[in-house]
Scaffold this motif. Structure first.
Motif, PDB file in Angstrom:
ATOM      1  N   GLU A 400      12.250   1.165   0.742  1.00 51.20           N
ATOM      2  CA  GLU A 400      10.863   1.280   0.302  1.00 51.20           C
ATOM      3  C   GLU A 400       9.898   0.768   1.365  1.00 51.20           C
ATOM      4  O   GLU A 400       8.692   0.771   1.158  1.00 51.20           O
ATOM      5  CB  GLU A 400      10.658   0.493  -0.994  1.00 51.20           C
ATOM      6  N   THR A 401      10.477   0.329   2.493  1.00 50.63           N
ATOM      7  CA  THR A 401       9.683  -0.174   3.611  1.00 50.63           C
ATOM      8  C   THR A 401       9.976   0.667   4.842  1.00 50.63           C
ATOM      9  O   THR A 401      11.129   1.017   5.100  1.00 50.63           O
ATOM     10  CB  THR A 401      10.022  -1.643   3.906  1.00 50.63           C
ATOM     11  N   SER A 453       5.336   9.186   1.488  1.00 49.65           N
ATOM     12  CA  SER A 453       5.342   9.044   0.032  1.00 49.65           C
ATOM     13  C   SER A 453       6.515   8.234  -0.510  1.00 49.65           C
ATOM     14  O   SER A 453       6.373   7.636  -1.586  1.00 49.65           O
ATOM     15  CB  SER A 453       5.297  10.428  -0.627  1.00 49.65           C
ATOM     16  N   PRO A 454       7.689   8.158   0.172  1.00 52.07           N
ATOM     17  CA  PRO A 454       8.775   7.356  -0.405  1.00 52.07           C
ATOM     18  C   PRO A 454       8.573   5.846  -0.313  1.00 52.07           C
ATOM     19  O   PRO A 454       9.377   5.088  -0.866  1.00 52.07           O
ATOM     20  CB  PRO A 454      10.002   7.778   0.427  1.00 52.07           C
ATOM     21  N   TYR A 455       7.534   5.382   0.380  1.00 48.64           N
ATOM     22  CA  TYR A 455       7.454   3.961   0.735  1.00 48.64           C
ATOM     23  C   TYR A 455       6.329   3.232   0.006  1.00 48.64           C
ATOM     24  O   TYR A 455       5.284   3.798  -0.304  1.00 48.64           O
ATOM     25  CB  TYR A 455       7.265   3.826   2.253  1.00 48.64           C
ATOM     26  N   ARG A 456       6.587   1.938  -0.232  1.00 47.78           N
ATOM     27  CA  ARG A 456       5.576   1.039  -0.755  1.00 47.78           C
ATOM     28  C   ARG A 456       4.848   0.301   0.376  1.00 47.78           C
ATOM     29  O   ARG A 456       3.677  -0.025   0.256  1.00 47.78           O
ATOM     30  CB  ARG A 456       6.213  -0.015  -1.668  1.00 47.78           C
ATOM     31  N   LEU A 457       5.606   0.007   1.428  1.00 43.58           N
ATOM     32  CA  LEU A 457       5.105  -0.836   2.514  1.00 43.58           C
ATOM     33  C   LEU A 457       5.318  -0.135   3.844  1.00 43.58           C
ATOM     34  O   LEU A 457       6.423   0.369   4.122  1.00 43.58           O
ATOM     35  CB  LEU A 457       5.841  -2.175   2.515  1.00 43.58           C
ATOM     36  N   GLY A 482      -0.708   2.302  -1.015  1.00 45.33           N
ATOM     37  CA  GLY A 482       0.320   1.633  -0.235  1.00 45.33           C
ATOM     38  C   GLY A 482      -0.200   0.380   0.437  1.00 45.33           C
ATOM     39  O   GLY A 482      -1.412   0.141   0.518  1.00 45.33           O
ATOM     40  N   THR A 483       0.740  -0.431   0.913  1.00 49.15           N
ATOM     41  CA  THR A 483       0.387  -1.619   1.682  1.00 49.15           C
ATOM     42  C   THR A 483       0.696  -1.343   3.151  1.00 49.15           C
ATOM     43  O   THR A 483       1.836  -1.022   3.493  1.00 49.15           O
ATOM     44  CB  THR A 483       1.180  -2.846   1.203  1.00 49.15           C
ATOM     45  N   LEU A 484      -0.315  -1.471   3.999  1.00 46.11           N
ATOM     46  CA  LEU A 484      -0.206  -1.194   5.428  1.00 46.11           C
ATOM     47  C   LEU A 484      -0.456  -2.482   6.199  1.00 46.11           C
ATOM     48  O   LEU A 484      -1.435  -3.185   5.926  1.00 46.11           O
ATOM     49  CB  LEU A 484      -1.232  -0.134   5.829  1.00 46.11           C
ATOM     50  N   ALA A 485       0.427  -2.805   7.144  1.00 43.58           N
ATOM     51  CA  ALA A 485       0.222  -3.958   8.023  1.00 43.58           C
ATOM     52  C   ALA A 485       0.285  -3.478   9.465  1.00 43.58           C
ATOM     53  O   ALA A 485       1.245  -2.813   9.861  1.00 43.58           O
ATOM     54  CB  ALA A 485       1.278  -5.033   7.773  1.00 43.58           C
ATOM     55  N   GLU A 597       3.561  -8.819  -2.318  1.00 43.25           N
ATOM     56  CA  GLU A 597       2.405  -8.111  -2.861  1.00 43.25           C
ATOM     57  C   GLU A 597       2.654  -6.610  -2.985  1.00 43.25           C
ATOM     58  O   GLU A 597       2.134  -5.954  -3.888  1.00 43.25           O
ATOM     59  CB  GLU A 597       1.178  -8.360  -1.987  1.00 43.25           C
ATOM     60  N   ALA A 598       3.478  -6.081  -2.076  1.00 43.96           N
ATOM     61  CA  ALA A 598       3.775  -4.648  -2.108  1.00 43.96           C
ATOM     62  C   ALA A 598       4.855  -4.297  -3.119  1.00 43.96           C
ATOM     63  O   ALA A 598       5.125  -3.112  -3.357  1.00 43.96           O
ATOM     64  CB  ALA A 598       4.196  -4.174  -0.715  1.00 43.96           C
ATOM     65  N   GLY A 599       5.502  -5.299  -3.694  1.00 47.27           N
ATOM     66  CA  GLY A 599       6.575  -5.043  -4.649  1.00 47.27           C
ATOM     67  C   GLY A 599       7.891  -4.671  -3.994  1.00 47.27           C
ATOM     68  O   GLY A 599       8.743  -4.022  -4.614  1.00 47.27           O
TER      69      GLY A 599
END
Length: 672
Positions: A400-401, A453-457, A482-485, A597-599
């Motif tokens: 998921e990352t 689309s498959p990712y949370r982070l 999504g969460t982007l860093a 935070e991104a789960g």
């Protein structure tokens, strides 16, 4: 087409490079007997045999290779048959001296090793396709041959050639890319230093010159060199497909070890099976992290499907300043770590250690000491392990990352005249990958324009160069929830190395909610203090908040009080900016917060630090790989009805014991 796993092998493939031409024929029978004892079921043959197959131009002698393939087939050993085009014979260069490469300084190189040819040479291309066609016609229906091995390690020694033939090919590539000189001049910014071109013939490769070369010129040259070698690979592939359309083709990538000559995102779709070579660096105290990162990247290049480890070593290699042997259990841990990350085949360079030649001190499955050796006993044990893991074949990883990885960005970051020459792409990406590995978080790698689309982070530790489409794709990911860093010095330039004006980080200013007006790179050994007691290296910058919130600031130096790490709500998601490289503990804590935070959770809770946990997902079961790198062992919770595959025993009391320095693989049936 869907990439198959290693073809023609019912379970996990196991073997290595086999070079029987280096040995008297009476040894061949012993080789196949010992291969069967070790559990070998696949060998690569013919990689460096061009001079023996074609002793003179157009004259072939296949008698030795006929006997080798027949012998292997008789003993149930499949063959990955190579085109021997990585090492043209001496007679070729005597007839075509113009095919020899020229280095950046204009120095012509001689033959006498391998890959000493110009990739743009018409004579080389004709000769390579001729030998490939002869092999395809003769062995396309041989029952031993299950895969074609095209060339070997493209670009390892001749990624660049600066001769006049290469110059002409480069100009042709540029004509296709830009169509006209006005467009090229604009892309390259040639008004700077009077570099404007009025004729295509004025354009040269970026040969040695008196000052810093044009970065856009250098970047396009890197793209051209990758494409030129790819054109050789695909030309051989088409010849082989014409002779035997049912046999898949591969070539061995090298995604680590600072080898950055080829854009493997462009290469991967052209191959039926994705293969990789991976060797440990003696100077790396935690090489298990390099193995994991390499495996995750190769699996990602394969589109998430299984892949083949074409080469690694049983012990020491021969090409580092000091070549260390592997410690007890390391051979097994290394191999199973590759399987955990998606390898459906484990192969070594090479089967039998050479007595002579440049690689005589490279380890092998059958070492100089013979079967009375620790390596041989480890090789036999690994063969049994891989047979026990047959059902794992074809299973995939889930993550998921994702980490953004881009060869254009890597090449551009490491061009001369950057704000800091200390920046190294691979080190930057690994610094962010390590905390995720230690936490047991599954990771894929993606290109900037990938389906996210498959990712949370999504993490972009280093994306100095990004085009508008890639930047928009990452921004849309955050906007959709999504969460982007993003790491420092990202988004700075476009695809032509033109600085994005208006403040840094260029393409990501709005998404990140920050604006930097000046960069303050750090000197070697210099650090900057961060709130909370941490520190940063390599980089700092004067960040101004433009909607984001400061999470941590610099506490000393000229930027004391300036934000160093920020968080910005953007659309339905969140975007983080990290304007330095935090020390490992600080970065670990930061990424733990970001993941939380991104789960995003580890693949398995309750796994002690230092025990690697990886999951491959099958049709109706999950396969949990647990590898102890601490030397202490561990007890790990598993499903109540699980089975440990290497021993064949059911687990007890809902947990499994990982012996010190060992590995276990647990099948956990999945309901529903």
């Amino acid at each position: 087409m869907t990439k198959p796993s290693v073809p023609g092998i019912p379970g996990i493939a196991y073997g290595g490079d086999y070079n029987p031409e280096q040995w008297p024929e009476e040894i061949w029978a012993e080789d196949v007997r010992l291969m069967r004892e070790a559990g070998v079921n696949l060998v690569s043959v013919n990689i460096f045999s061009w001079a023996l197959l074609e002793p003179a131009e157009g004259e072939y002698d296949f008698s030795r290779l006929d006997r080798i393939l027949d012998l292997l087939h008789t003993h149930g050993i499949a063959v990955d048959l190579a085109t021997p085009t990585a090492a043209p014979p001496a007679w070729f260069f005597k007839a075509h001296p113009e095919a020899l490469p020229v280095d950046r300084d204009g120095r012509g190189l001689s033959y006498g090793s391998r890959q000493t040819f110009c990739p743009s040479s018409p004579a080389y291309r004709r000769a390579a396709l001729r030998i490939a066609r002869a092999l395809g016609d003769r062995y396309g229906s041989h029952p031993a041959v299950v895969m074609w091995h095209i060339h070997n390690e493209y670009g390892c020694h001749n990624a660049e050639c600066f001769c006049d033939t290469s110059a002409e090919a480069f100009r042709g590539w540029l004509r296709t890319r830009y169509q006209d000189l006005a467009t090229l001049n604009a892309a390259w910014g040639t008004t700077f230093w009077s570099q404007w071109y009025y004729s295509w013939d004025e354009i040269l490769p970026p040969r040695a010159t008196g000052a810093v070369p044009n970065p856009a010129h250098r970047l396009d040259w890197r793209r051209f060199c990758s494409d030129e070698l790819l054109s050789l690979c695909t030309a051989e592939r088409e010849v082989l497909r014409g002779a035997a359309p049912g046999i898949p083709a591969t070539t061995n990538f090298m995604v680590m070890h600072n080898f950055d000559a080829l854009d493997y995102w462009r290469w991967a779709p052209e191959l039926d099976v994705i293969s990789n070579d991976h060797y440990l660096r003696s100077t790396d105290p935690e090489s298990e992290i390099d193995i994991a990162m390499s495996g995750d990247l190769v699996r990602s290049l394969a589109g998430g499907r299984p892949w083949l480890l074409m080469e690694h070593s049983t012990g020491a290699v021969n090409w580092q300043p000091v070549n260390r042997a592997k410690t007890a259990g390391e051979l097994r841990r290394n191999a199973l770590a590759h399987v955990a990350r998606g390898a459906d085949g484990i192969a070594y360079f090479q089967w039998r250690a050479a007595r002579a030649g440049a690689e005589q001190w490279h380890s092998a499955m059958l070492p100089h000491a013979g079967t009375d050796s620790a390596i041989w006993h480890d090789v036999v044990r690994l063969g049994a392990d891989l047979r026990a893991l047959a059902e794992v074949r074809g299973s995939t990883g889930t993550a998921e990352t994702a980490i953004v990885w881009d060869w254009d960005a890597r090449w551009a970051l490491e061009l001369p005249s950057q704000p800091s020459a200390e920046l190294r792409y691979l080190e930057l990406v690994r610094s962010w990958y390590e905390p995720l590995w230690r936490a047991g978080v599954a990771v894929d790698f993606v290109r900037p324009d990938a389906d996210l689309s498959p990712y949370r982070l999504l993490l972009a530790p280093s994306l100095y160069l990004v085009d508008d489409a890639g930047a928009a794709n990452l921004t849309a990911f955050a906007e959709r929830g999504g969460t982007l860093a993003v790491g420092f010095h990202s988004g700075a330039v476009d695809e032509n190395c033109h600085v994005r004006l208006g403040g840094y980080p260029g393409a990501f200013r709005e998404t990140l909610g920050v604006r930097t007006d000046e960069l303050f790179p750090l000197l070697p050994g210099e650090t900057v203090a961060l709130e909370g007691g941490g520190s940063g290296v390599w980089w700092s910058e004067r960040v101004r908040l433009a909607g984001a919130q400061a999470v941590s600031s610099y506490t000393d130096g000229p930027l004391a009080g300036v934000p160093a790490i920020t968080r910005h709500g953007y659309g339905a998601g969140v975007a983080w900016y990290v304007a330095t490289l935090p020390d490992p503990d600080t970065l670990t804590a930061l990424l733990a917060r970001v993941c939380g935070e991104a789960g995003v959770a580890p693949v398995r809770a309750g796994v002690p630090r230092g025990v690697e946990a990886v999951v491959r997902r099958g049709a109706d079961a999950d396969y949990l790989f647990l590898i102890d790198h601490t030397g202490r062992g561990a007890e790990v919770p598993v499903a109540a009805d699980a089975v440990e595959l290497l021993s064949g025993k059911p687990t007890e009391r809902g947990s499994v014991s990982v012996p010190p320095g060992e590995a276990v693989v647990v099948r956990e049936p999945r309901s529903g």
